[in-house]
Design a protein around this motif. Sequence first.
Motif, PDB file in Angstrom:
ATOM      1  N   PHE A 101       0.889  -1.290   0.204  1.00  0.00           N
ATOM      2  CA  PHE A 101       0.244   0.189  -0.121  1.00  0.00           C
ATOM      3  C   PHE A 101       0.911   1.477  -0.355  1.00  0.00           C
ATOM      4  O   PHE A 101       1.930   1.331   0.869  1.00  0.00           O
ATOM      5  CB  PHE A 101      -0.869  -0.315   1.475  1.00  0.00           C
ATOM      6  CG  PHE A 101      -1.813  -1.074   1.146  1.00  0.00           C
ATOM      7  CD1 PHE A 101      -2.904  -1.555  -0.367  1.00  0.00           C
ATOM      8  CD2 PHE A 101      -2.480  -1.646   2.370  1.00  0.00           C
ATOM      9  CE1 PHE A 101      -3.548  -2.563   0.093  1.00  0.00           C
ATOM     10  CE2 PHE A 101      -2.419  -3.175   2.478  1.00  0.00           C
ATOM     11  CZ  PHE A 101      -3.394  -3.499   1.890  1.00  0.00           C
ATOM     12  N   ASP A 109       0.055   5.959  12.729  1.00  0.00           N
ATOM     13  CA  ASP A 109      -1.087   7.460  13.374  1.00  0.00           C
ATOM     14  C   ASP A 109      -0.681   7.340  14.996  1.00  0.00           C
ATOM     15  O   ASP A 109      -0.648   6.236  15.176  1.00  0.00           O
ATOM     16  CB  ASP A 109      -1.991   7.057  12.327  1.00  0.00           C
ATOM     17  CG  ASP A 109      -3.274   8.695  12.800  1.00  0.00           C
ATOM     18  OD1 ASP A 109      -2.878   8.657  12.857  1.00  0.00           O
ATOM     19  OD2 ASP A 109      -4.497   7.797  12.094  1.00  0.00           O
ATOM     20  N   ASP A 151      -9.005   2.105   5.926  1.00  0.00           N
ATOM     21  CA  ASP A 151      -7.947   3.480   6.447  1.00  0.00           C
ATOM     22  C   ASP A 151      -8.122   4.009   5.853  1.00  0.00           C
ATOM     23  O   ASP A 151      -8.833   4.059   4.637  1.00  0.00           O
ATOM     24  CB  ASP A 151      -6.406   2.323   6.499  1.00  0.00           C
ATOM     25  CG  ASP A 151      -6.061   3.274   7.218  1.00  0.00           C
ATOM     26  OD1 ASP A 151      -6.140   3.818   8.000  1.00  0.00           O
ATOM     27  OD2 ASP A 151      -4.061   3.119   7.570  1.00  0.00           O
ATOM     28  N   SER A 152      -8.059   5.008   6.495  1.00  0.00           N
ATOM     29  CA  SER A 152      -8.634   6.727   5.781  1.00  0.00           C
ATOM     30  C   SER A 152      -7.291   7.162   4.456  1.00  0.00           C
ATOM     31  O   SER A 152      -6.138   7.199   5.123  1.00  0.00           O
ATOM     32  CB  SER A 152      -8.595   7.409   6.235  1.00  0.00           C
ATOM     33  OG  SER A 152      -9.805   6.707   7.499  1.00  0.00           O
ATOM     34  N   THR A 161      -9.541  12.403   2.383  1.00  0.00           N
ATOM     35  CA  THR A 161      -8.572  11.313   2.123  1.00  0.00           C
ATOM     36  C   THR A 161     -10.251  10.718   2.376  1.00  0.00           C
ATOM     37  O   THR A 161     -11.510  10.924   2.498  1.00  0.00           O
ATOM     38  CB  THR A 161      -8.393  10.582   3.853  1.00  0.00           C
ATOM     39  OG1 THR A 161      -9.789  11.158   4.844  1.00  0.00           O
ATOM     40  CG2 THR A 161      -7.441  11.111   4.588  1.00  0.00           C
ATOM     41  N   THR A 162     -10.026   9.599   1.900  1.00  0.00           N
ATOM     42  CA  THR A 162     -11.467   8.064   1.467  1.00  0.00           C
ATOM     43  C   THR A 162     -10.924   6.647   2.337  1.00  0.00           C
ATOM     44  O   THR A 162      -9.230   6.890   2.078  1.00  0.00           O
ATOM     45  CB  THR A 162     -11.573   8.190   0.052  1.00  0.00           C
ATOM     46  OG1 THR A 162     -10.697   7.371  -0.634  1.00  0.00           O
ATOM     47  CG2 THR A 162     -12.546   9.484  -0.420  1.00  0.00           C
ATOM     48  N   VAL A 164     -10.359   2.990   2.334  1.00  0.00           N
ATOM     49  CA  VAL A 164     -10.199   2.413   1.249  1.00  0.00           C
ATOM     50  C   VAL A 164     -10.175   1.003   2.001  1.00  0.00           C
ATOM     51  O   VAL A 164      -9.607   0.511   3.531  1.00  0.00           O
ATOM     52  CB  VAL A 164      -8.783   2.275   0.892  1.00  0.00           C
ATOM     53  CG1 VAL A 164      -9.350   3.467  -0.240  1.00  0.00           C
ATOM     54  CG2 VAL A 164      -7.686   2.590   1.069  1.00  0.00           C
ATOM     55  N   ALA A 165      -9.828  -0.184   1.528  1.00  0.00           N
ATOM     56  CA  ALA A 165     -10.026  -1.784   1.692  1.00  0.00           C
ATOM     57  C   ALA A 165      -8.303  -1.856   2.479  1.00  0.00           C
ATOM     58  O   ALA A 165      -7.450  -2.093   1.321  1.00  0.00           O
ATOM     59  CB  ALA A 165     -11.336  -2.626   1.396  1.00  0.00           C
ATOM     60  N   ASP A 197     -13.242  -0.857  -1.725  1.00  0.00           N
ATOM     61  CA  ASP A 197     -13.009   0.530  -1.564  1.00  0.00           C
ATOM     62  C   ASP A 197     -13.821   0.826  -1.426  1.00  0.00           C
ATOM     63  O   ASP A 197     -14.213   2.127  -0.681  1.00  0.00           O
ATOM     64  CB  ASP A 197     -11.713   1.047  -2.765  1.00  0.00           C
ATOM     65  CG  ASP A 197     -10.117   0.379  -2.741  1.00  0.00           C
ATOM     66  OD1 ASP A 197     -10.388  -0.141  -0.870  1.00  0.00           O
ATOM     67  OD2 ASP A 197      -9.646   0.494  -3.308  1.00  0.00           O
ATOM     68  N   GLY A 201     -15.385   3.013   1.684  1.00  0.00           N
ATOM     69  CA  GLY A 201     -15.530   4.521   2.036  1.00  0.00           C
ATOM     70  C   GLY A 201     -17.237   4.847   2.175  1.00  0.00           C
ATOM     71  O   GLY A 201     -17.514   5.979   3.071  1.00  0.00           O
ATOM     72  N   GLU A 204     -17.586   4.768   5.357  1.00  0.00           N
ATOM     73  CA  GLU A 204     -16.646   5.974   6.892  1.00  0.00           C
ATOM     74  C   GLU A 204     -17.749   6.705   7.221  1.00  0.00           C
ATOM     75  O   GLU A 204     -17.791   7.813   7.743  1.00  0.00           O
ATOM     76  CB  GLU A 204     -15.488   6.350   5.796  1.00  0.00           C
ATOM     77  CG  GLU A 204     -14.384   7.342   6.743  1.00  0.00           C
ATOM     78  CD  GLU A 204     -15.355   8.437   7.013  1.00  0.00           C
ATOM     79  OE1 GLU A 204     -15.090   9.058   7.931  1.00  0.00           O
ATOM     80  OE2 GLU A 204     -15.894   9.261   5.696  1.00  0.00           O
TER      81      GLU A 204
ATOM     82  N   MET B 192      -8.969  15.856   6.715  1.00  0.00           N
ATOM     83  CA  MET B 192     -10.297  16.575   5.040  1.00  0.00           C
ATOM     84  C   MET B 192     -10.409  15.462   5.083  1.00  0.00           C
ATOM     85  O   MET B 192      -9.811  13.973   4.664  1.00  0.00           O
ATOM     86  CB  MET B 192      -9.414  16.710   4.451  1.00  0.00           C
ATOM     87  CG  MET B 192      -8.619  18.328   4.608  1.00  0.00           C
ATOM     88  SD  MET B 192      -9.628  19.443   4.614  1.00  0.00           S
ATOM     89  CE  MET B 192      -9.712  20.345   3.222  1.00  0.00           C
ATOM     90  N   GLU B 198     -17.405   9.253  -1.208  1.00  0.00           N
ATOM     91  CA  GLU B 198     -17.622   8.527  -0.743  1.00  0.00           C
ATOM     92  C   GLU B 198     -18.404   8.047  -1.149  1.00  0.00           C
ATOM     93  O   GLU B 198     -18.930   7.345  -0.834  1.00  0.00           O
ATOM     94  CB  GLU B 198     -17.101   8.738   0.993  1.00  0.00           C
ATOM     95  CG  GLU B 198     -15.250   8.416   1.734  1.00  0.00           C
ATOM     96  CD  GLU B 198     -14.915   8.220   2.880  1.00  0.00           C
ATOM     97  OE1 GLU B 198     -14.004   8.220   3.109  1.00  0.00           O
ATOM     98  OE2 GLU B 198     -16.344   9.291   3.439  1.00  0.00           O
TER      99      GLU B 198
END
Lengths: 242, 242
Positions: A101, A109, A151-152, A161-162, A164-165, A197, A201, A204, B192, B198
Motif C-alpha cells: 500500500f 498514526d 483505513d483512510s 482522504t477516502t 479504502v480496504a 474500496d 468509503g 466511513e 479532511m 465517498e
Amino acid sequence: LSLTILPLEGLPEVGPGADLAELVTRSRRLEDGDVVVLAQKVVSKAEARVVRLDELEPSERAREVAGDGGDARRVEAILRESVRIVRTRGALVIAETRHGFVCASAGVDASNAPQRDVLVLLPLDPDASARALRSRLRELTGRTVAVIVSDSFGRPWRQGTTDVAIGVAGLAPLLDLRGTRDAAGYELRSTMVAVADELAGAAELVMGKTRGIPGAVIRGYAPGGDGSARELVMPAERDLFR
Amino acid sequence: LSLTILPLEGLPEVGPGADLAELVTRSRRLEDGDVVVLAQKVVSKAEARVVRLDELEPSERAREVAGDGGDARRVEAILRESVRIVRTRGALVIAETRHGFVCASAGVDASNAPQRDVLVLLPLDPDASARALRSRLRELTGRTVAVIVSDSFGRPWRQGTTDVAIGVAGLAPLLDLRGTRDAAGYELRSTMVAVADELAGAAELVMGKTRGIPGAVIRGYAPGGDGSARELVMPAERDLFR
C-alpha cells in the motif's frame, strides 16, 4: 437492490487481545451476506500493533528525513513499516508499506491511539485479520458475512482522504467487468471496479473519526467470491506512477 | 445515523435536452436531505456533450500520441478536453481536464454512448449541471436535496476504479476536521475527508455500468453546507505528484 449502512455504536475502548467479533455482535445483530467494515485502528489495537515513541531509537536516516521540525522517533517507526519511500515533503512521508500500500506515514498514526506517545501501526497481515474476524463472527452467530479492514488514505491530485480496504475476507475486492458490454454492445472502458474500496468509503460516512464509531455493517450488497486486499495493489509493471 | 442507498431504476435512454430531474422524480420519491447522485454519462447526454468520431480531424500531436495502434480521432477528442497530459502508455492517456481533474482519457468515453462512433465528453461545468438539477428538483418536488455528478476514476497505486464527485450542489464536498481532536486529545492526522467522493462511490455500488442504472439516492446523510467539486482538486502547490 438497495443498501443500508449501519454504524457499529457503543463499542468500548479496545485493548490488546480484545475479542472484536464479540464486541461487534453486541452492537449489531448480523445477517447472512452482511459486510462488516472495521477501522484499521481498532483492529491494530486489538492485535497490539502499537509502539511507544520512547522505545524507538532513530536511525541516521530517520534523523535525516525528519529534519529539524519533525520527530525522528516517529519517522523511525515509519521507516520500519516501509519498503520504499515514495515522496517526502517536510514532515509528510508517503511510503509503500510491506503490504504494497502507498499511503501517508506508511499507515503509522498517533490519533485515536490508546495513550499519548503511542503510535498505532497497520496490522501485519490485514487479510488475515479480516479472515480471523469473519471466522469468529461465524462461530458466534452462525452467519456468513464478509469483513473489510479499512483505513483512510489520501490520493494524488485529489484533496481529502477516502476510506479504502486494506484487508478483506469473504468478498472479491474487484468487480471485473472485462469483456462485458454496455447496452449498445460497446466494451466497457473502466473494466475493474474497486468495490471493496467503495464499501470501505461508504462505511466511513457513518463512522466518523471524532465520534468514536470504529465500524459499520453494510446490508444488501450480497458479496460474492473471495480474495485479498493485495489485489487492490497496482502491479509495479502496470503502475504509471511509481 | 444510518444510510440507505436506493438505485434510480427505470430511467429511459436519455437524449439532448432531456429533463433529467423529472426522470429522477418519476423513479423515486425524494425527501428533504436526500443526496441524488447521477452518473456523468447521463448528465453529459442530456447536455449534448457528445462528439462523433467522424467530425474529428486529428492534429499532428494526436497522431503522434495515438501511435500505430490507437485511434487518432479519439486522441484528438481527449486533447481538446485536456489542459495537460500527465502520462501516456500505449493507448492509455492520463490527462488533466479543464476542470483540474486528472483521469484517464480526460473523461472522454465511448461506452454507454448514445450510438456507436460517438464519444461522450465530461460536462463543461459539472457543478453548474448539479446546481441546475438541484434547482429543478426543488421546483418539481418542493424538496431540498443535494446533487452529485459522479464519474469512475482510476487511482495511482491501486487497481480498479472508484466513483468520485466531479460536480456538487447543496453539499460541502470536504469534511474539514482540522483542529478537532480524538478522545485522547490528539489532533487528527487525516484532517479532511472527501465525503462527496465517498458518497459517489457508495452510489456506484447500486448503479452498475452494465445494468443501465444511471444514479442513486442516498438517504440519511443530512448534507450540510455547499461548495464546488473543484475543492476536491489538490492545489498545484500542495500536489506531490504533478
